[in-house]
Design an enzyme around this catalytic site. Structure first.
Site, PDB file in Angstrom:
ATOM      1  N   TYR A  33      10.458  -2.417  47.940  1.00 57.13           N
ATOM      2  CA  TYR A  33      10.376  -3.792  47.464  1.00 57.13           C
ATOM      3  C   TYR A  33       9.799  -3.851  46.060  1.00 57.13           C
ATOM      4  O   TYR A  33       9.282  -2.864  45.535  1.00 57.13           O
ATOM      5  CB  TYR A  33       9.562  -4.668  48.429  1.00 57.13           C
ATOM      6  N   ARG A  52      11.054   0.817  38.154  1.00 57.05           N
ATOM      7  CA  ARG A  52      10.298   1.357  39.305  1.00 57.05           C
ATOM      8  C   ARG A  52      11.136   1.254  40.582  1.00 57.05           C
ATOM      9  O   ARG A  52      11.102   2.144  41.428  1.00 57.05           O
ATOM     10  CB  ARG A  52       8.967   0.620  39.472  1.00 57.05           C
ATOM     11  N   LYS A 150       7.275   2.363  46.308  1.00 54.99           N
ATOM     12  CA  LYS A 150       6.853   1.018  46.754  1.00 54.99           C
ATOM     13  C   LYS A 150       7.606   0.635  48.038  1.00 54.99           C
ATOM     14  O   LYS A 150       8.576  -0.124  47.999  1.00 54.99           O
ATOM     15  CB  LYS A 150       7.096   0.001  45.626  1.00 54.99           C
ATOM     16  N   GLU A 182      -6.950   2.829  45.113  1.00 55.88           N
ATOM     17  CA  GLU A 182      -6.549   1.524  44.550  1.00 55.88           C
ATOM     18  C   GLU A 182      -6.901   0.434  45.547  1.00 55.88           C
ATOM     19  O   GLU A 182      -7.425   0.703  46.629  1.00 55.88           O
ATOM     20  CB  GLU A 182      -5.044   1.530  44.244  1.00 55.88           C
ATOM     21  N   LEU A 206       0.164   3.536  43.603  1.00 55.87           N
ATOM     22  CA  LEU A 206       1.364   2.912  43.053  1.00 55.87           C
ATOM     23  C   LEU A 206       1.207   2.815  41.533  1.00 55.87           C
ATOM     24  O   LEU A 206       0.131   2.455  41.045  1.00 55.87           O
ATOM     25  CB  LEU A 206       1.548   1.512  43.638  1.00 55.87           C
TER      26      LEU A 206
HETATM   27  N1  PDD Z   1       1.526  -5.223  45.047  1.00 54.85           N
HETATM   28  N2  PDD Z   1      -1.044  -0.955  44.143  1.00 54.85           N
HETATM   29  C1  PDD Z   1      -0.505  -1.409  45.282  1.00 54.85           C
HETATM   30  C2  PDD Z   1      -0.788  -0.691  46.553  1.00 54.85           C
HETATM   31  C3  PDD Z   1       0.321  -2.561  45.253  1.00 54.85           C
HETATM   32  O1  PDD Z   1       0.869  -3.011  46.394  1.00 54.85           O
HETATM   33  C4  PDD Z   1       0.543  -3.224  44.019  1.00 54.85           C
HETATM   34  C5  PDD Z   1       1.421  -4.439  43.914  1.00 54.85           C
HETATM   35  C6  PDD Z   1      -0.059  -2.698  42.862  1.00 54.85           C
HETATM   36  C7  PDD Z   1       0.136  -3.326  41.504  1.00 54.85           C
HETATM   37  O2  PDD Z   1       1.449  -3.132  41.026  1.00 54.85           O
HETATM   38  P1  PDD Z   1       2.131  -4.168  40.020  1.00 54.85           P
HETATM   39  O3  PDD Z   1       1.202  -4.311  38.888  1.00 54.85           O
HETATM   40  O4  PDD Z   1       3.393  -3.528  39.657  1.00 54.85           O
HETATM   41  O5  PDD Z   1       2.290  -5.471  40.781  1.00 54.85           O
HETATM   42  C8  PDD Z   1      -0.831  -1.556  42.959  1.00 54.85           C
HETATM   43  C9  PDD Z   1       2.411  -6.372  45.077  1.00 54.85           C
HETATM   44  C10 PDD Z   1       2.058  -7.403  44.077  1.00 54.85           C
HETATM   45  C11 PDD Z   1       2.497  -6.898  46.495  1.00 54.85           C
HETATM   46  O6  PDD Z   1       2.539  -6.062  47.387  1.00 54.85           O
HETATM   47  O7  PDD Z   1       2.550  -8.112  46.709  1.00 54.85           O
END
Ligand code: PDD
Length: 286
Positions: A33, A52, A150, A182, A206
């Site tokens: 996703y 990504r 992801k 994280e 991620l």
């Molecule tokens: N989550 N780390 C994890 C485990 C995440 O699920 C996310 C993003 C990030 C940050 O990635 P980005 O900056 O590309 O959004 C880091 C999304 C927002 C979600 O699951 O809703």
């Protein structure tokens, strides 16, 4: 207004959107996703999310049912149909719905991937948490070893959010071998003596799209950045802490496991980064 969502080629009212019970996303969490934020009705860093996504698909040997150009059009059409000004677009691709449940991957020539997208309206730029800051607890990182992909396997992050809620906190930072990986759905940072510290990229976290933009902007603003792991004790002693993601942008963290970070209010560097990130995102959104 009823929401219009996209399912396998069609734009339909959300109540009419359907996916098979045999879909491997549903049965096996066999899906990936992306969440792309929307500001002023435009997509923030669509390119980064598309790249990504392609990488996640390649790593899992999964086919995309559409091209990146088509994905961009679908995102834009959903923004238009739902009159979305601020919020996000959720996109999910799964390995489709074979005729039966089977651990082996189906032949992509016979079973097309499923593609679903929907909009979520949300106040991003003026989110209250940006002015108050959030509190986090630490939990063990019990996820699988390919967190760079992801995937929709979000049970443990959901459990982490529930553990935080039960403890009266807003979110959780995950710890492995004594070092923070994280947040449950965001990347984690601390600031010490003006230096921004965040874990280096690897399969353990991620590769956040917001992280990449924020680190680039920090360097452009002559801020010092160090990519390395840090412990919870170090974070509690830091001057500032914050998280980044597409749904939070830069969000200050003011409490870790009950200990106040810095002065217990959003830090100067976190707020500055938030401001420049939002400014740039508005300028570059497409
Ligand atoms: N989550 N780390 C994890 C485990 C995440 O699920 C996310 C993003 C990030 C940050 O990635 P980005 O900056 O590309 O959004 C880091 C999304 C927002 C979600 O699951 O809703």
């Amino acid at each position: 207004m009823t929401r219009t969502v996209y399912v396998n080629g069609d734009y339909v009212p959300e109540a009419e959107a359907k996916i098979s019970v045999f879909d491997r996303g549903f049965l096996m969490a066999d899906g990936v996703y992306e969440v792309t934020s929307v500001l002023d009705g435009k997509l923030v860093d669509f390119d980064g999310h598309a790249k990504r996504l392609e990488r996640s698909l390649t790593e899992l040997d999964m086919a995309s049912p559409v091209t990146i150009d088509e994905l961009l059009e679908i995102h834009r059409e959903l923004v238009r149909l739902n009159d979305l000004t601020e919020g996000g677009i959720y996109l999910q691709i799964t390995r489709g719905a074979p005729v039966d449940r089977d651990f082996a991957f189906p032949d992509p020539a016979e079973v097309p991937s499923s593609l679903v997208l929907f909009t979520q309206s949300k106040n991003l730029a003026n989110a209250p948490a940006a002015t108050t800051g959030i509190s986090v607890i630490s939990i063990d990182d019990l996820r699988w070893a390919r967190r760079d992909i992801k995937t929709v396997q979000l049970l443990y992050p959901s459990m982490g959010k529930m553990m935080a809620k039960k403890a009266g906190a807003d979110d959780a930072w995950m710890v492995e071998d004594g070092v923070v990986t994280e947040g449950t759905s965001n990347n984690a940072y601390i600031v010490k003596g003006g230096k921004i510290i965040t874990r280096q990229l690897s399969n353990d976290i991620l590769h956040g799209i917001t992280r990449a933009a924020v680190l680039r902007l920090a360097k452009e603003a002559q801020m010092e950045v160090e990519e390395r792991g840090f412990t919870i004790a170090e974070a509690q002693e830091a001057d500032e802490a914050f998280i980044t993601s597409a749904t939070t942008f830069v969000q200050p963290v003011v409490k870790i496991d009950g200990e106040t970070v810095g002065e217990g209010k959003p830090g100067r560097i976190a707020l500055r980064l938030r401001e420049i990130y939002i400014d740039e995102s508005r300028k570059k959104a497409i």
